[in-house]
Design an enzyme around this catalytic site. Structure first.
Site, mmCIF file in Angstrom:
data_model
loop_
_atom_site.group_PDB
_atom_site.id
_atom_site.type_symbol
_atom_site.label_atom_id
_atom_site.label_comp_id
_atom_site.label_asym_id
_atom_site.label_seq_id
_atom_site.Cartn_x
_atom_site.Cartn_y
_atom_site.Cartn_z
ATOM 1 N N SER A 119 67.068 6.317 -52.258
ATOM 2 C CA SER A 119 66.030 6.986 -51.480
ATOM 3 C C SER A 119 65.038 7.709 -52.376
ATOM 4 C CB SER A 119 66.658 8.042 -50.573
ATOM 5 O OG SER A 119 67.608 7.460 -49.731
ATOM 6 N N HIS A 140 64.311 -0.499 -50.395
ATOM 7 C CA HIS A 140 64.698 0.703 -49.642
ATOM 8 C C HIS A 140 64.618 0.479 -48.127
ATOM 9 C CE1 HIS A 140 63.782 5.136 -48.498
ATOM 10 N NE2 HIS A 140 65.069 4.927 -48.497
ATOM 11 N N GLU A 152 60.798 -0.341 -47.737
ATOM 12 C CA GLU A 152 59.896 0.052 -48.831
ATOM 13 C C GLU A 152 60.290 -0.768 -50.059
ATOM 14 O OE1 GLU A 152 60.429 4.367 -49.091
ATOM 15 O OE2 GLU A 152 58.319 4.607 -49.549
ATOM 16 N N ASN A 190 60.304 9.242 -48.062
ATOM 17 C CA ASN A 190 61.051 10.491 -48.283
ATOM 18 C C ASN A 190 60.233 11.569 -48.974
ATOM 19 O OD1 ASN A 190 63.591 10.083 -47.016
ATOM 20 N ND2 ASN A 190 63.943 8.470 -48.515
HETATM 21 N N1 LIG Z 1 71.481 7.671 -45.065
HETATM 22 C C1 LIG Z 1 70.224 7.283 -44.953
HETATM 23 O O1 LIG Z 1 69.544 7.574 -43.969
HETATM 24 C C2 LIG Z 1 69.610 6.445 -46.050
HETATM 25 C C3 LIG Z 1 68.393 5.784 -45.799
HETATM 26 C C4 LIG Z 1 67.848 4.966 -46.810
HETATM 27 C C5 LIG Z 1 68.483 4.865 -48.045
HETATM 28 N N2 LIG Z 1 69.673 5.536 -48.252
HETATM 29 C C6 LIG Z 1 70.321 5.386 -49.571
HETATM 30 O O2 LIG Z 1 71.375 4.439 -49.440
HETATM 31 C C7 LIG Z 1 72.416 4.759 -50.374
HETATM 32 C C8 LIG Z 1 73.724 4.885 -49.605
HETATM 33 O O3 LIG Z 1 73.603 5.893 -48.625
HETATM 34 P P1 LIG Z 1 74.580 5.957 -47.365
HETATM 35 O O4 LIG Z 1 73.912 6.850 -46.378
HETATM 36 O O5 LIG Z 1 75.000 4.582 -46.978
HETATM 37 O O6 LIG Z 1 75.841 6.741 -48.019
HETATM 38 P P2 LIG Z 1 77.363 6.725 -47.537
HETATM 39 O O7 LIG Z 1 77.929 8.004 -48.045
HETATM 40 O O8 LIG Z 1 77.459 6.400 -46.068
HETATM 41 O O9 LIG Z 1 78.002 5.473 -48.326
HETATM 42 C C9 LIG Z 1 78.087 5.402 -49.707
HETATM 43 C C10 LIG Z 1 79.181 4.385 -50.035
HETATM 44 O O10 LIG Z 1 79.154 4.168 -51.457
HETATM 45 C C11 LIG Z 1 80.489 4.004 -51.861
HETATM 46 N N3 LIG Z 1 80.583 4.207 -53.301
HETATM 47 C C12 LIG Z 1 80.563 5.363 -53.997
HETATM 48 N N4 LIG Z 1 80.693 5.116 -55.312
HETATM 49 C C13 LIG Z 1 80.786 3.760 -55.447
HETATM 50 C C14 LIG Z 1 80.954 2.891 -56.554
HETATM 51 N N5 LIG Z 1 81.049 3.348 -57.794
HETATM 52 N N6 LIG Z 1 81.026 1.553 -56.327
HETATM 53 C C15 LIG Z 1 80.927 1.063 -55.061
HETATM 54 N N7 LIG Z 1 80.776 1.849 -53.971
HETATM 55 C C16 LIG Z 1 80.709 3.179 -54.167
HETATM 56 C C17 LIG Z 1 81.268 5.022 -51.037
HETATM 57 O O11 LIG Z 1 82.670 4.720 -51.021
HETATM 58 C C18 LIG Z 1 80.605 4.869 -49.676
HETATM 59 O O12 LIG Z 1 81.252 3.883 -48.885
HETATM 60 C C19 LIG Z 1 71.959 6.033 -51.097
HETATM 61 O O13 LIG Z 1 71.322 5.670 -52.288
HETATM 62 C C20 LIG Z 1 70.976 6.640 -50.112
HETATM 63 O O14 LIG Z 1 70.029 7.478 -50.725
HETATM 64 C C21 LIG Z 1 70.241 6.305 -47.283
#
Ligand SMILES: NC(=O)c1ccc[n+]([C@@H]2O[C@H](COP(=O)([O-])OP(=O)(O)OC[C@H]3O[C@@H](n4cnc5c(N)ncnc54)[C@H](O)[C@@H]3O)[C@@H](O)[C@H]2O)c1
Length: 291
Positions: A119, A140, A152, A190
């Site tokens: 993000s 993204h 994005e 963001n």
């Molecule tokens: N939540 C949102 O609204 C949103 C929107 C756009 C982008 N993002 C981005 O997407 C990414 C994930 O966010 P999320 O909301 O899905 O988080 P989340 O906490 O729901 O999931 C993250 C996952 O990553 C896994 N993980 C952690 N370390 C790891 C590793 N070394 N190898 C493999 N898996 C690993 C965790 O076990 C977990 O299942 C982030 O970079 C976040 O900034 C989030």
């Protein structure tokens, strides 16, 4: 270049949504995570979300079954070796992401495109930790992925045209729309959204309003479909804090300082919907404000 097989690293709320839309669009998908529990939950969530689309007659039962059949999951990064595109969607922490890329790269074909769903973190810096900065970019998605139209696309300083065009082709095949952003902290969405959410938390912290009045004011007063605190819970408060820290560090401007109350919620492990408690408590039938 042709993309047939997509690897997804991180099967959390974003990873499972990305797997869902990619499989439905006809790509073979390999999902990986460090936690078997996350992989199992992701499959169950994708199944439930596809089922909802079947019941709303958006897709057929056969589409659902074919999509589920295209998704495999593994705890081993090396199983992503034969993918054409990798979308990393693990926790929003730079050390986590760079470690993943370092472990993953030796298993990949030289032609595999590497992308991150980050993000906010610098695409150019993440790319520089790989053997293929020219084949690296930001991909993204918005949350919830199956519903939101935008992707994005962020070019790092070294990203080549072939890589960008291949990712644009994937966005088209997913039936989504791309907006191109330059690689500066938090990109477009963001950079604008997160300071608003952070300001809503300051408004709460300073007692200008409570959780209900702040969300109500922004929903009814500005026609936002969700209030900023409800949206923060939906995104994940750890992710919101991580993005504010990237803005604060990357742009060196005090206007991006994260609200101490946001930090406090994260310290408590009250991360929003994913932990059942954030600015609202979701453990009962109806969400209850926590302040
Ligand atoms: N939540 C949102 O609204 C949103 C929107 C756009 C982008 N993002 C981005 O997407 C990414 C994930 O966010 P999320 O909301 O899905 O988080 P989340 O906490 O729901 O999931 C993250 C996952 O990553 C896994 N993980 C952690 N370390 C790891 C590793 N070394 N190898 C493999 N898996 C690993 C965790 O076990 C977990 O299942 C982030 O970079 C976040 O900034 C989030």
């Amino acid at each position: 270049m042709d993309i047939h097989r997509i690897g997804i690293v991180g099967a959390g709320q974003m990873g499972n949504g990305i797997a869902h839309v990619c499989a439905l669009a006809g790509y073979d998908v390999v999902m990986t995570d460090i936690s078997q529990d996350s992989l199992d939950k992701a499959r169950a969530i994708i199944d439930g979300n596809l089922e909802r689309q079947v019941s709303r007659e958006k897709i057929s039962k056969a589409d659902k079954d074919t999509a589920m059949g295209r998704i495999s999951s593994t705890l081993k990064l090396s199983d992503l070796g034969d993918t054409d595109l990798v979308i990393e969607a693990a926790t929003e922490r730079e050390t986590v992401k760079t470690a993943i890329f370092e472990d993953l790269v030796p298993h990949l074909k030289p032609t595999t495109i590497l992308t991150s769903n980050t993000s906010s973190i610098s695409i150019t810096r993440l790319a520089s930790r790989t053997d293929r900065p020219e084949k690296f970019m930001g991909f993204h998605f918005m949350n919830p992925v199956p519903v939101m139209q935008l992707v994005e696309l962020i070019r790092g300083i070294a990203t080549d045209k072939e890589t960008f065009d291949a990712c644009l082709g994937v966005v088209d095949r997913l039936g989504k729309t791309a907006a191109t952003a330059e690689d500066f902290p938090a990109f477009i969405v963001n950079r604008i959204l997160m300071p608003m959410i952070n300001e809503a938390v300051y408004t709460l912290y300073e007692g200008v309003g409570n959780v209900n009045s702040i969300d109500q004011a922004m929903k009814l007063g500005t026609n936002h479909p969700m209030g900023p605190l409800e949206l923060a819970d939906f995104i994940g408060l750890d992710t919101c804090l991580a993005i504010m820290n990237v803005l604060h560090d990357g742009l060196a401007d005090t206007k991006y300082r994260p609200c101490p109350l946001l930090t406090k919620y994260v310290e408590a492990g009250w991360l929003g919907r994913k932990t059942n408690r954030g600015f609202y408590d979701y453990r009962g039938d109806m969400p209850v404000p926590t302040r």
